[in-house]
Design a protein around this motif. Structure first.
Motif, PDB file in Angstrom:
ATOM      1  N   ASN A  90     -17.473 -15.761  13.818  1.00  0.00           N
ATOM      2  CA  ASN A  90     -17.024 -14.375  13.980  1.00  0.00           C
ATOM      3  C   ASN A  90     -15.512 -14.293  14.136  1.00  0.00           C
ATOM      4  O   ASN A  90     -14.869 -15.213  14.650  1.00  0.00           O
ATOM      5  CB  ASN A  90     -17.734 -13.737  15.171  1.00  0.00           C
ATOM      6  N   LEU A  91     -15.000 -13.159  13.713  1.00  0.00           N
ATOM      7  CA  LEU A  91     -13.544 -12.993  13.681  1.00  0.00           C
ATOM      8  C   LEU A  91     -13.172 -11.650  14.302  1.00  0.00           C
ATOM      9  O   LEU A  91     -13.868 -10.652  14.093  1.00  0.00           O
ATOM     10  CB  LEU A  91     -13.063 -12.995  12.227  1.00  0.00           C
ATOM     11  N   MET A  92     -12.084 -11.637  15.047  1.00  0.00           N
ATOM     12  CA  MET A  92     -11.503 -10.383  15.517  1.00  0.00           C
ATOM     13  C   MET A  92     -10.347 -10.074  14.564  1.00  0.00           C
ATOM     14  O   MET A  92      -9.429 -10.880  14.435  1.00  0.00           O
ATOM     15  CB  MET A  92     -10.955 -10.523  16.947  1.00  0.00           C
ATOM     16  N   THR A 119     -14.978  -6.560  14.570  1.00  0.00           N
ATOM     17  CA  THR A 119     -15.360  -7.950  14.339  1.00  0.00           C
ATOM     18  C   THR A 119     -15.890  -8.101  12.922  1.00  0.00           C
ATOM     19  O   THR A 119     -16.472  -7.183  12.358  1.00  0.00           O
ATOM     20  CB  THR A 119     -16.480  -8.421  15.293  1.00  0.00           C
ATOM     21  N   VAL A 120     -15.684  -9.275  12.393  1.00  0.00           N
ATOM     22  CA  VAL A 120     -16.329  -9.668  11.146  1.00  0.00           C
ATOM     23  C   VAL A 120     -17.332 -10.744  11.526  1.00  0.00           C
ATOM     24  O   VAL A 120     -16.973 -11.733  12.156  1.00  0.00           O
ATOM     25  CB  VAL A 120     -15.300 -10.230  10.144  1.00  0.00           C
ATOM     26  N   LEU A 132      -5.215 -16.169   5.279  1.00  0.00           N
ATOM     27  CA  LEU A 132      -5.405 -14.822   4.723  1.00  0.00           C
ATOM     28  C   LEU A 132      -4.861 -13.728   5.637  1.00  0.00           C
ATOM     29  O   LEU A 132      -4.317 -12.726   5.189  1.00  0.00           O
ATOM     30  CB  LEU A 132      -6.908 -14.563   4.550  1.00  0.00           C
ATOM     31  N   GLU A 133      -5.071 -13.923   6.933  1.00  0.00           N
ATOM     32  CA  GLU A 133      -4.731 -12.875   7.905  1.00  0.00           C
ATOM     33  C   GLU A 133      -4.199 -13.569   9.164  1.00  0.00           C
ATOM     34  O   GLU A 133      -4.966 -13.914  10.075  1.00  0.00           O
ATOM     35  CB  GLU A 133      -6.015 -12.063   8.213  1.00  0.00           C
ATOM     36  N   PRO A 134      -2.890 -13.785   9.235  1.00  0.00           N
ATOM     37  CA  PRO A 134      -2.329 -14.607  10.321  1.00  0.00           C
ATOM     38  C   PRO A 134      -2.687 -14.108  11.731  1.00  0.00           C
ATOM     39  O   PRO A 134      -2.785 -14.898  12.657  1.00  0.00           O
ATOM     40  CB  PRO A 134      -0.823 -14.523  10.080  1.00  0.00           C
ATOM     41  N   GLY A 135      -2.954 -12.808  11.884  1.00  0.00           N
ATOM     42  CA  GLY A 135      -3.253 -12.291  13.230  1.00  0.00           C
ATOM     43  C   GLY A 135      -4.719 -12.386  13.616  1.00  0.00           C
ATOM     44  O   GLY A 135      -5.115 -11.885  14.673  1.00  0.00           O
ATOM     45  N   VAL A 176     -13.425 -16.543  16.774  1.00  0.00           N
ATOM     46  CA  VAL A 176     -14.248 -16.634  17.991  1.00  0.00           C
ATOM     47  C   VAL A 176     -15.684 -17.115  17.665  1.00  0.00           C
ATOM     48  O   VAL A 176     -16.661 -16.436  17.931  1.00  0.00           O
ATOM     49  CB  VAL A 176     -14.295 -15.276  18.741  1.00  0.00           C
ATOM     50  N   PRO A 177     -15.800 -18.316  17.092  1.00  0.00           N
ATOM     51  CA  PRO A 177     -17.129 -18.773  16.669  1.00  0.00           C
ATOM     52  C   PRO A 177     -18.011 -19.241  17.822  1.00  0.00           C
ATOM     53  O   PRO A 177     -17.509 -19.697  18.858  1.00  0.00           O
ATOM     54  CB  PRO A 177     -16.806 -19.943  15.739  1.00  0.00           C
ATOM     55  N   PHE A 178     -19.298 -19.099  17.619  1.00  0.00           N
ATOM     56  CA  PHE A 178     -20.302 -19.683  18.512  1.00  0.00           C
ATOM     57  C   PHE A 178     -21.568 -19.817  17.678  1.00  0.00           C
ATOM     58  O   PHE A 178     -21.615 -19.332  16.537  1.00  0.00           O
ATOM     59  CB  PHE A 178     -20.542 -18.804  19.745  1.00  0.00           C
TER      60      PHE A 178
END
Ligand SMILES: Cc1cc2nc3c(=O)[nH]c(=O)nc-3n(C[C@H](O)[C@H](O)[C@H](O)COP(=O)(O)OP(=O)(O)OC[C@H]3O[C@@H](n4cnc5c(N)ncnc54)[C@H](O)[C@@H]3O)c2cc1C
Length: 475
Positions: free
Chosen positions: A397-399, A351-352, A377-380, A384-386
């Motif tokens: 947040n990003l997966m 996660t970022v 930047l990263e199509p995949g 997943v924000p909260f």
């Protein structure tokens, strides 16, 4: 001023022996015993300290700091080690001062509405002690079972109660702090008003162990809630969430206690990762709000107010579905869902974490623009924000399928926030993770002031070197 020194085995050994003489050899941990203190919660940082030292009181903390200062060994204060920026993780050759043995709740005063508590008391234990007196320490974070008062103050933690009661800084009335030279500053005042010089308590809060080591605090309390209403609501869009927040504020601003945002993607991830969790609503949605209204009155009629606002919001197309908790157990279940989101993302893998804030009115724009730049930047990427919508603070947040893209994604999200007058770290601080961003965002005069404060309070750079300030810029 420099905390950097050459390795010197004999000197290191003497420091550890000196510390052992202060705290007792049984409270100096090394090797495997020290391991849990050497890596951060996210597993991003690891260090090899000379030892982990567990003092029992402020006098021992002071003696330890003085011994480390004399030998020019860096000292890293550590509470529950739940910080998300590597602030409590030592670098090689430093000493970890673990505050967990300072765990006395000294006093809960129902007249002054204040508690005096030692730094190593967990937030949960402090809240339980307040609750036993019919009071509340209004600070809610999912890590409260482990996070300690010292760490919570040193990071100026926010959380789910900030909307009404502010951050840890707003709750701190007074502190006891061990300074870099080993002196103890007793600022344990319980005053609501005190304009005698600079606001030192407020300065030490949020300083992440770089200006002093907090050993005790006087914290503001509030009467415990007598009535609580919790609702889980599907909203049509982030704009709809903003409109819904406005309706609630107009209906009963004083009773609004929390207004949390959960994206549909974050909820689905949590449902997949956390056993026993279930979707409170029948059909999936893209955006949710978890809200709480509360009052100290046991007979407050909050439910009709909430129902009326929900009806108006549904009629206006803002809200598409909602459930109101009907019991304490249901309230807890809805909050549990919110509290598991961070843990679920951690379990799901790479996660970022972006802990941004923007003016509340800009959240819908932010969510849209930040998602667009990340996908470009990263199509995949999985978005997943909260977060704490009511405070303008979103954990965007990003997966990420490709971990090497993490930094570029973080930067891109930060730039969107920056364009909206936002912050790149709303509540998690700087630690060692975000020192680069601090210099970039807060350069010039602001960094000069930060540096002058650090130099004044820690001229030898002994306290938490390499945190807040990058290693090569200070210490
Ligand atoms: C699941 C999860 C959910 C979270 N939710 C939130 C949230 O909603 N809001 C939020 O703000 N944070 C949140 N956090 C982050 C974290 O819990 C907080 O930053 C917490 O306040 C850290 O407390 P700690 O005792 O674990 O501190 P540590 O991680 O031990 O230390 C954090 C920093 O404080 C310093 N420090 C620790 N103790 C002292 C002391 N006595 N004196 C001086 N400096 C000290 C350390 O050196 C370090 O720089 C969350 C973390 C997790 C894992």
């Amino acid at each position: 001023m420099s905390g950097i020194r050459r390795p010197d085995h004999d000197r290191d050994q003497r420091v550890v022996e000196r510390l052992g003489a202060v705290v007792g050899p049984g409270h100096v941990l090394r090797g495997a015993d020290a391991a849990p203190f050497c890596t951060d919660w996210r597993g991003l940082f690891t260090g090899a300290p000379l030892a982990v030292v567990r003092p029992a009181d402020a006098a021992q903390v002071a003696a330890c700091v003085a011994a480390c200062a004399a030998a020019c060994v860096g000292v890293v204060a550590q509470g529950g080690n739940t910080g998300l920026c590597g602030g409590a993780t030592p670098r090689d050759g430093e000493i970890v001062l673990s505050l967990g043995r300072l765990r006395r709740v000294r006093d809960v005063d129902p007249v002054d509405l204040v508690m005096e508590v030692e730094a190593g008391v967990t937030l949960q234990a402090a809240r339980l002690a307040a609750a036993e007196a019919g009071l509340d320490l209004p600070l809610g974070i999912a890590s409260e079972g482990s996070a300690q008062i010292g760490g919570v103050l040193a990071t100026n933690a926010g959380g789910t109660a900030t909307l009404r009661h502010g951050t840890a800084r707003d709750l701190a009335l007074g502190l006891e702090v061990v300074l870099a030279d080993g002196r103890i500053w007793n600022g344990l005042r319980r005053l609501r008003k005190d304009n005698t010089g600079y606001a030192l308590t407020k300065l030490f809060v949020g300083s992440e162990g770089t200006l002093g080591i907090i050993t005790a605090a006087c914290l503001r309390l509030v009467p415990a809630a007598g009535t609580r209403e919790v609702a889980f609501v599907a909203v049509a869009s982030p704009e709809a969430a903003l409109g819904f927040l406005g309706l609630l504020r107009r209906a009963d601003d004083a009773a609004l206690a929390a207004f949390e945002y959960i994206s549909g993607a974050a909820l689905r991830l949590a449902l997949a990762q956390i056993e026993g969790l279930s979707d409170p609503l029948g059909a999936p949605a893209s955006h949710y709000v978890l809200l709480e209204m509360s009052s100290p009155r046991a007979d407050a009629l909050l439910r009709p107010v909430l129902e009326a606002v929900l009806a108006e919001a549904m009629e206006g197309g803002l809200v598409t579905d909602a459930v109101l908790a009907a019991s304490e157990a249901q309230r807890d279940a809805l909050w549990w869902l919110r509290e598991t989101l961070g843990e679920a993302q951690q379990r799901a893998g790479a996660t970022v974490k972006n802990d941004i804030s923007v003016p509340i009115s800009r959240i819908p724009d932010f969510l849209r623009q930040a998602a667009a730049v990340c996908v470009a930047l990263e199509p995949g990427v999985g978005v997943v924000p909260f977060g704490h919508f009511g405070d303008g603070n979103i954990h965007f947040n990003l997966m990420v399928p490709d971990a090497s893209q993490g930094e570029a994604l973080m930067h891109a999200v930060g730039e969107v926030a920056r364009g909206m007058g936002g912050s790149f770290s709303a509540e998690h601080g700087i630690g060692q993770l975000k020192t680069g961003s601090l210099g970039e965002w807060r350069g010039g005069v602001e960094m000069d002031i930060f540096g002058a404060i650090k130099d004044a309070l820690d001229p030898r750079g002994v306290l938490n070197p390499g945190k807040i300030f990058a290693c090569n810029s200070r210490t």
